[in-house]
Design an enzyme around this catalytic site. Sequence first.
Site, mmCIF file in Angstrom:
data_model
loop_
_atom_site.group_PDB
_atom_site.id
_atom_site.type_symbol
_atom_site.label_atom_id
_atom_site.label_comp_id
_atom_site.label_asym_id
_atom_site.label_seq_id
_atom_site.Cartn_x
_atom_site.Cartn_y
_atom_site.Cartn_z
ATOM 1 N N HIS A 1 7.800 9.882 -28.578
ATOM 2 C CA HIS A 1 6.818 10.763 -27.950
ATOM 3 C C HIS A 1 7.133 12.247 -28.250
ATOM 4 C CE1 HIS A 1 4.067 12.326 -24.979
ATOM 5 N NE2 HIS A 1 5.057 12.978 -24.411
ATOM 6 N N LYS B 1 7.879 22.893 -14.617
ATOM 7 C CA LYS B 1 6.926 21.814 -14.343
ATOM 8 C C LYS B 1 6.621 21.744 -12.844
ATOM 9 C CE LYS B 1 5.192 17.318 -15.178
ATOM 10 N NZ LYS B 1 5.255 16.007 -15.776
ATOM 11 N N ARG C 1 0.803 -1.232 0.000
ATOM 12 C CA ARG C 1 0.000 0.000 0.000
ATOM 13 C C ARG C 1 0.831 1.276 0.000
ATOM 14 N NH1 ARG C 1 -3.046 -3.134 3.382
ATOM 15 N NH2 ARG C 1 -4.884 -3.926 2.330
ATOM 16 N N ASN D 1 0.005 20.343 -21.389
ATOM 17 C CA ASN D 1 -0.398 19.519 -22.538
ATOM 18 C C ASN D 1 -0.277 20.258 -23.860
ATOM 19 O OD1 ASN D 1 -1.091 17.192 -21.106
ATOM 20 N ND2 ASN D 1 -3.011 18.139 -20.478
ATOM 21 N N ARG E 1 -2.471 22.798 -14.646
ATOM 22 C CA ARG E 1 -1.561 21.749 -15.112
ATOM 23 C C ARG E 1 -1.851 21.350 -16.561
ATOM 24 N NH1 ARG E 1 0.570 16.485 -11.582
ATOM 25 N NH2 ARG E 1 1.850 15.620 -13.227
ATOM 26 N N GLU F 1 -4.096 17.896 -11.823
ATOM 27 C CA GLU F 1 -4.445 18.260 -13.197
ATOM 28 C C GLU F 1 -5.920 18.580 -13.369
ATOM 29 O OE1 GLU F 1 -2.180 16.389 -16.486
ATOM 30 O OE2 GLU F 1 -4.137 16.073 -17.387
ATOM 31 N N HIS G 1 -0.420 13.396 -29.360
ATOM 32 C CA HIS G 1 -0.814 12.013 -29.021
ATOM 33 C C HIS G 1 -1.549 11.370 -30.180
ATOM 34 C CE1 HIS G 1 -0.681 12.651 -24.393
ATOM 35 N NE2 HIS G 1 0.454 12.147 -24.856
#
Length: 367
Positions: free
Chosen positions: A265, A227, A121, A245, A241, A237, A252
């Site tokens: 990427h 960042k 956990r 993108n 945030r 986000e 993408h």
Amino acid sequence: VKTLNVNLKDHRYPIVVGKGILADSGKYLDKQGFHTAPIVISNPTVMRLHGATLIQSLQSVYGNISVIKIGDGERYKNHATLMKIYDGMFRVQANRRSWILAFGGGVVGDIAGFAAATFMRGIPYVMIPTTLLSQVDSSIGGKVAVNVIQGKNLVGAFYQPSAVLSDSEVLSTLPKRELASGLHEVIKCGAICSSPLLRYLEQKLPEILKCQTKELEHIVLAAARIKADVVAVDEKETGLRLILNFGHTVGHAFEAAGDFRKFKHGEAVAWGMIAVLEYSREVGLLQAEEAARLIQLIRRVGPLPSISGISLESIWKALMHDKKFRKGDIRMVLLQSLGKAAIYNGIEAASLRSFLRRFIAGSHAFA
Ligand SMILES: NC(=O)c1ccc[n+]([C@@H]2O[C@H](COP(=O)([O-])OP(=O)(O)OC[C@H]3O[C@@H](n4cnc5c(N)ncnc54)[C@H](O)[C@@H]3O)[C@@H](O)[C@H]2O)c1
């Protein structure tokens, strides 16, 4: 060696950037309160190139070190590898007081971070990112994940590391395409909120492409700070945030349309940024000279695989799949000027589709 802090609501941790931090990592981590040996998670490529430096440094402080190696490549960022990591951890009798040291690029960081988030956990982890992309992007912000057949990064968590150590010297062994891929993320950071970083990149690109450590250190610090600051404001986000993108939604889609093989990427993000710059210019938001200046910088980084053979349909399909991009409420990060991004809602699907058709048809002009 310079340190910047990520200040989250209930967690604060350092990002240490500098030449030689890898060789000093054992001493540094001991000083940070890590008094037992870590379980290192890495891959054969990174271990062959830089493992000896890391292990020597850790051994001098902690004695014997256990290393779990995973396969090299995106296709190993999956459930089977995760099971292999848990197995390896049980084999060395890891327990709730154990901690993980993720040593590698974004693939190692994402999966080792997810293992840390879930083993018993949740146990602490530290990142030593070894690609430019992971130093400026994936090691910061606590997004950890694995891929499933339904898509990339669809099973994961927000789980912050205890520290990030970024040694600019390790970047000298990166293949050129990997370095370029990471550079596009640095350009993105400049584009959305730092015109000084863009100017620095314009001036120092030749040195950066030759992997000169002083210049690499400068851009890693600058991009990591951007960042870290954005993440500090919006950890999960939900708002600010999203500006990270920039170029990613369309990027993408190119990445997916290329079956995740044609483009790295960062290369797909580079195409995504070029497309969004052109779109921002076309709708009258961004001045033509500013769009041209940034596109010129992106092109100086190196050649990009062509997008001219990619069908509009495959891109559109991928866009409509994007969780951040839904029919009826098309939301994109656009640029108002160099260093200033804003989130736009309600972009009209038909006009975007028509723009993309023209963009792909004319893309040879940017190759
Ligand atoms: N968590 C996030 O917020 C976030 C953000 C962006 C990307 N990502 C993830 O990051 C991953 C991509 O990361 P990446 O670009 O670092 O890819 P990667 O981890 O696959 O590394 C690229 C290649 O470089 C090799 N390598 C690593 N360090 C090296 C070095 N110093 N010298 C020579 N070779 C080296 C690796 O073994 C690999 O072959 C993707 O899975 C993506 O989903 C996550």
